[in-house]
Enzyme design. Structure first.
Site, mmCIF file in Angstrom:
data_model
loop_
_atom_site.group_PDB
_atom_site.id
_atom_site.type_symbol
_atom_site.label_atom_id
_atom_site.label_comp_id
_atom_site.label_asym_id
_atom_site.label_seq_id
_atom_site.Cartn_x
_atom_site.Cartn_y
_atom_site.Cartn_z
ATOM 1 N N PRO A 91 5.394 -13.827 1.811
ATOM 2 C CA PRO A 91 4.237 -13.017 1.386
ATOM 3 C C PRO A 91 3.505 -12.326 2.539
ATOM 4 O O PRO A 91 2.771 -11.367 2.309
ATOM 5 C CB PRO A 91 3.324 -14.016 0.663
ATOM 6 C CG PRO A 91 3.860 -15.368 0.934
ATOM 7 C CD PRO A 91 5.283 -15.219 1.370
ATOM 8 N N ASP A 171 11.983 11.579 -9.452
ATOM 9 C CA ASP A 171 11.400 10.241 -9.354
ATOM 10 C C ASP A 171 9.982 10.268 -8.826
ATOM 11 O O ASP A 171 9.660 11.052 -7.953
ATOM 12 C CB ASP A 171 12.181 9.421 -8.323
ATOM 13 C CG ASP A 171 13.027 8.362 -8.981
ATOM 14 O OD1 ASP A 171 13.185 8.440 -10.203
ATOM 15 O OD2 ASP A 171 13.521 7.496 -8.261
HETATM 16 CL CL1 6GU Z 1 8.539 -11.807 -0.437
HETATM 17 N N1 6GU Z 1 7.376 -14.027 -1.287
HETATM 18 C C1 6GU Z 1 6.393 -14.701 -1.885
HETATM 19 N N2 6GU Z 1 6.489 -16.041 -1.990
HETATM 20 N N3 6GU Z 1 5.322 -14.125 -2.398
HETATM 21 C C2 6GU Z 1 5.250 -12.794 -2.285
HETATM 22 C C3 6GU Z 1 6.237 -12.022 -1.686
HETATM 23 C C4 6GU Z 1 7.310 -12.683 -1.182
HETATM 24 N N4 6GU Z 1 5.861 -10.733 -1.728
HETATM 25 C C5 6GU Z 1 4.689 -10.719 -2.347
HETATM 26 N N5 6GU Z 1 4.311 -11.959 -2.680
#
Ligand code: 6GU
Length: 229
Positions: A91, A171
């Site tokens: 994240p 798009d």
């Molecule tokens: Cl890549 N992983 C997680 N666990 N939460 C996220 C994410 C990734 N991208 C946004 N939220």
């Protein structure tokens, strides 16, 4: 013919990838051999008979951390047949957007490593990862959904994946402008009418209307509140 792009995903939930991409544009590209996807079960690389891939964090605290050994070994095995970048899905990674999708679509493949629990042992990032990517400012319980988003957005940019190459040009985000509203038959439904100009057959006027509508959407989005970083 070799695939145009190959995705190798490292995950504790390999079984969820098949059904998601069985249908639709990406599924068709896979059936045609244009896109290849393999989801690798991280537990297959576990060292003990309980197939443990996580452990408690050094320094204490809640949750579990993905152990380095299974991840190192899975990634190293995959690297032997996928020369693309290794991307950790976390994240706090770099934000995924259409520009990054375009960049990644130029790669021969991607190795997508899905985080889970409280995170991945940082030595995986230090020694194995080329970049870390996030799909937005919210926390998912794992990287799998993010990997699917990236696979979908990247695959449809691979030449030949979309049936009609034209459909890329219109798009949202293809240029820097968002797409215009679309209508199909019937011309009136529950009292809601399709804009008259679209029924006019006047292609110059239709084009001008579409440009103006796309501009309106783009400006509305630009002015919309954005999450803080
Ligand atoms: Cl890549 N992983 C997680 N666990 N939460 C996220 C994410 C990734 N991208 C946004 N939220």
């Amino acid at each position: 013919m070799p695939p145009a792009i190959r995705f190798d995903v490292v995950t504790v939930f390999p079984e969820i990838f098949g059904p998601v991409f069985a249908a639709g544009v990406v599924g068709r590209a896979m059936a045609r051999g244009l896109v290849q996807l393999e989801a690798h079960d991280l537990r297959r690389y576990a060292h003990d008979r309980h197939r443990q891939v996580d452990d408690v964090p050094y320094g204490g605290g809640p949750g579990m951390v993905l152990k380095p050994e299974p991840l190192f070994e899975a990634i190293e095995e995959i690297k032997a047949h996928n020369s693309g970048p290794v991307i950790l899905l976390e994240p706090w990674g770099e934000r995924f957007d259409q520009g990054l999708a375009r960049e990644l679509a130029g790669e021969p493949g991607l190795v997508l490593v899905c985080g889970r629990y409280e995170g991945i042992d940082d030595r995986v990032r230090q020694a194995q990862a080329d970049r870390e990517v996030s799909i937005g400012d919210y926390v998912l319980s794992g990287g799998e959904l993010a990997a699917m988003v990236i696979i979908d957005a990247v695959s449809r940019l691979v030449p030949g994946v979309l049936g009609d190459e034209e459909s890329l040009a219109g798009d949202s985000f293809a240029g820097d402008e968002l797409g215009h509203p679309q209508y199909t038959r019937p011309a009136e439904y529950r009292g809601l009418r399709v804009p008259e100009v679209l029924l006019s057959g006047n292609h110059k006027e239709i084009e001008a209307w579409r440009r103006a509508q796309a501009r309106r959407r783009t400006l509305a989005r630009a002015g919309a509140p954005r999450p803080e970083r």
